[in-house]
Design a protein around this motif. Sequence first.
Motif, PDB file in Angstrom:
ATOM      1  N   VAL A 124       0.850  -1.196   0.000  1.00 34.35           N
ATOM      2  CA  VAL A 124       0.000   0.000   0.000  1.00 34.35           C
ATOM      3  C   VAL A 124       0.882   1.241   0.000  1.00 34.35           C
ATOM      4  CG1 VAL A 124      -1.735   1.332   1.265  1.00 34.35           C
ATOM      5  CG2 VAL A 124      -1.858  -1.160   1.238  1.00 34.35           C
ATOM      6  N   SER A 125       0.515   2.217  -0.824  1.00 34.72           N
ATOM      7  CA  SER A 125       1.182   3.519  -0.834  1.00 34.72           C
ATOM      8  C   SER A 125       0.310   4.514  -0.078  1.00 34.72           C
ATOM      9  CB  SER A 125       1.400   4.010  -2.272  1.00 34.72           C
ATOM     10  OG  SER A 125       2.241   3.144  -2.995  1.00 34.72           O
ATOM     11  N   VAL A 126       0.837   5.057   1.005  1.00 34.92           N
ATOM     12  CA  VAL A 126       0.135   6.094   1.764  1.00 34.92           C
ATOM     13  C   VAL A 126       0.660   7.450   1.292  1.00 34.92           C
ATOM     14  CG1 VAL A 126      -0.369   7.048   4.038  1.00 34.92           C
ATOM     15  CG2 VAL A 126      -0.116   4.561   3.735  1.00 34.92           C
ATOM     16  N   ILE A 127      -0.245   8.309   0.841  1.00 36.64           N
ATOM     17  CA  ILE A 127       0.149   9.600   0.273  1.00 36.64           C
ATOM     18  C   ILE A 127      -0.391  10.733   1.133  1.00 36.64           C
ATOM     19  CG2 ILE A 127       0.004  11.105  -1.756  1.00 36.64           C
ATOM     20  CD1 ILE A 127      -0.284   8.567  -3.456  1.00 36.64           C
ATOM     21  N   VAL A 128       0.509  11.599   1.573  1.00 32.54           N
ATOM     22  CA  VAL A 128       0.137  12.763   2.375  1.00 32.54           C
ATOM     23  C   VAL A 128       0.744  14.003   1.729  1.00 32.54           C
ATOM     24  CG1 VAL A 128       0.188  13.854   4.650  1.00 32.54           C
ATOM     25  CG2 VAL A 128       0.179  11.344   4.463  1.00 32.54           C
ATOM     26  N   GLU A 179       4.688   2.033   1.900  1.00 34.03           N
ATOM     27  CA  GLU A 179       5.531   3.187   1.628  1.00 34.03           C
ATOM     28  C   GLU A 179       4.736   4.435   1.970  1.00 34.03           C
ATOM     29  OE1 GLU A 179       6.676   3.651  -2.430  1.00 34.03           O
ATOM     30  OE2 GLU A 179       4.621   3.830  -3.192  1.00 34.03           O
ATOM     31  N   PHE A 180       5.426   5.429   2.493  1.00 32.18           N
ATOM     32  CA  PHE A 180       4.792   6.680   2.888  1.00 32.18           C
ATOM     33  C   PHE A 180       5.346   7.793   2.002  1.00 32.18           C
ATOM     34  CE2 PHE A 180       5.317   4.184   6.918  1.00 32.18           C
ATOM     35  CZ  PHE A 180       4.011   3.718   6.957  1.00 32.18           C
ATOM     36  N   ILE A 181       4.536   8.245   1.072  1.00 29.72           N
ATOM     37  CA  ILE A 181       4.962   9.299   0.150  1.00 29.72           C
ATOM     38  C   ILE A 181       4.477  10.636   0.692  1.00 29.72           C
ATOM     39  CG2 ILE A 181       4.776  10.188  -2.202  1.00 29.72           C
ATOM     40  CD1 ILE A 181       4.348   7.323  -3.135  1.00 29.72           C
ATOM     41  N   ILE A 182       5.399  11.457   1.143  1.00 31.75           N
ATOM     42  CA  ILE A 182       5.072  12.759   1.719  1.00 31.75           C
ATOM     43  C   ILE A 182       5.436  13.830   0.689  1.00 31.75           C
ATOM     44  CG2 ILE A 182       5.244  14.180   3.769  1.00 31.75           C
ATOM     45  CD1 ILE A 182       4.440  11.232   4.290  1.00 31.75           C
ATOM     46  N   VAL A 183       4.435  14.501   0.177  1.00 31.96           N
ATOM     47  CA  VAL A 183       4.633  15.479  -0.889  1.00 31.96           C
ATOM     48  C   VAL A 183       4.655  16.884  -0.295  1.00 31.96           C
ATOM     49  CG1 VAL A 183       3.838  16.324  -3.120  1.00 31.96           C
ATOM     50  CG2 VAL A 183       3.358  13.951  -2.444  1.00 31.96           C
ATOM     51  N   ASP A 184       5.788  17.538  -0.414  1.00 32.85           N
ATOM     52  CA  ASP A 184       5.960  18.909   0.067  1.00 32.85           C
ATOM     53  C   ASP A 184       5.453  19.863  -1.013  1.00 32.85           C
ATOM     54  OD1 ASP A 184       6.773  21.344   1.009  1.00 32.85           O
ATOM     55  OD2 ASP A 184       8.907  20.851   1.127  1.00 32.85           O
ATOM     56  N   HIS A 236       4.391   8.751  -8.443  1.00 28.41           N
ATOM     57  CA  HIS A 236       5.617   8.203  -7.871  1.00 28.41           C
ATOM     58  C   HIS A 236       5.342   7.064  -6.877  1.00 28.41           C
ATOM     59  CE1 HIS A 236       7.290  11.921  -9.545  1.00 28.41           C
ATOM     60  NE2 HIS A 236       8.480  11.344  -9.451  1.00 28.41           N
ATOM     61  N   SER A 237       4.109   6.616  -6.803  1.00 28.42           N
ATOM     62  CA  SER A 237       3.770   5.530  -5.887  1.00 28.42           C
ATOM     63  C   SER A 237       4.122   4.180  -6.497  1.00 28.42           C
ATOM     64  CB  SER A 237       2.282   5.569  -5.527  1.00 28.42           C
ATOM     65  OG  SER A 237       1.481   5.417  -6.690  1.00 28.42           O
ATOM     66  N   SER A 238       4.499   3.237  -5.661  1.00 28.98           N
ATOM     67  CA  SER A 238       4.953   1.920  -6.120  1.00 28.98           C
ATOM     68  C   SER A 238       3.834   0.897  -6.187  1.00 28.98           C
ATOM     69  CB  SER A 238       6.043   1.395  -5.173  1.00 28.98           C
ATOM     70  OG  SER A 238       7.124   2.297  -5.081  1.00 28.98           O
ATOM     71  N   TYR A 240      -8.208   4.232  -2.756  1.00 34.04           N
ATOM     72  CA  TYR A 240      -8.632   3.702  -4.055  1.00 34.04           C
ATOM     73  C   TYR A 240      -7.403   3.193  -4.790  1.00 34.04           C
ATOM     74  CZ  TYR A 240      -7.680   8.667  -5.328  1.00 34.04           C
ATOM     75  OH  TYR A 240      -7.139   9.921  -5.473  1.00 34.04           O
ATOM     76  N   ASN A 241      -7.637   2.456  -5.878  1.00 33.92           N
ATOM     77  CA  ASN A 241      -6.495   1.919  -6.616  1.00 33.92           C
ATOM     78  C   ASN A 241      -6.232   2.712  -7.891  1.00 33.92           C
ATOM     79  OD1 ASN A 241      -8.304   0.910  -8.560  1.00 33.92           O
ATOM     80  ND2 ASN A 241      -8.424  -1.078  -7.551  1.00 33.92           N
TER      81      ASN A 241
END
Length: 369
Positions: A41-45, A71-76, A122-124, A202-203
């Motif tokens: 799972v890709s967690v996006i914040v 994975e935790f994708i943190i977008v600045d 950029h999510s895996s 969602y996917n």
Amino acid sequence: MFIDAGLSFFIIYILSLLFFLIGILKIPKYREIKLNKIEGVSVIVCVRNGQDSLTFILEDLKNQNFKYDLEFIIVDDESNDNTEKIIKKYVNKDSRFKYLSTYNIQSKLRYKKRAIDFGIKHSSYDWMLFTDVDCRVKPNWVNGMISNINTSNYIIGFSEVKENNTLISKFQNIDFRMLMISACSSSFMNYPLACSGQNQLYNKSVYKSVNGFENISNLLQGDDSIFMQICKASHSTKISFSIDSDSYATAKTHNSWIDFIKQRIRWAGDANIMWKFNKLFFIVILSTFIANLFILSLFFLNTYYLLIKLLFVKFIFEYLLYILGSKKMSVYVNHISFIFWFFIQIPYIVFMGISSFFSSKISWRGRQI
């Protein structure tokens, strides 16, 4: 003529509450579902100037209990505070964290949707879970949300605002609770109406099937309820609401009425264009505004007999929705706070409806929209 028109919209509003009440009765008791094996799972914040609360959500993510890859994708999103520095501390210590920046990226998208889209690209993993920097989540949050994917590919998560001793927090708690209860009940009526970007999953196939945010690129908001409506129009999207208490998120409590009102005006901007995406939902929104405007007008016109009768009917339906919905969602009930919310909500709804036309004038985290 005025009375007849007002009563017509009031009846439509009450019928919408009845619709939500029926939906509440359809919510089953939560049963643990065996999760099929997934890759991860890709967690996006997405974060803009979030230094004051960023550490809390990053700690919550770091402590997630999940047996598959995360994975935790943190977008600045072009922050000008210590956001980058805080994120990179976690990146350097935990390989699951990834730092992205929207500086100088080329995109047709605007506002938060640009940052979300950048994170998605950029999510895996195929499954993508979203929350906000000002939220808090439990250690089994990912487990709770992902447990719904056996039957759906778009999952709406419950979010709430914790109340404290201030009146503004009590109002926020009930107001947001009623929105979430309505979103939940409509989902169980197989006609989902709303969701929150504070907690949704969602996917990628769902995202790609509607060309992402391309059709709503210029909207101020739109990354949750409007996007969900677009996805719902696609026959390949199956939407459900998570009733696993571990999947709940806790949103920030505003301690200033001004900050709270600004946030809700931004949210209300979506309502004005909802007719483009779901006409029935727009009628519900419109009837809510006009019903409350009608009640407020009766007060100033000294039409007290009719006013009292309408307030009584409105109170019964809304109170039942609050009580039954809270119990089904296994969240606490505060009767006194509800009464306070009930009376403040009437002028509040009218004010929000009028102010929604000026949502584009409201700045967000130092950025002028």
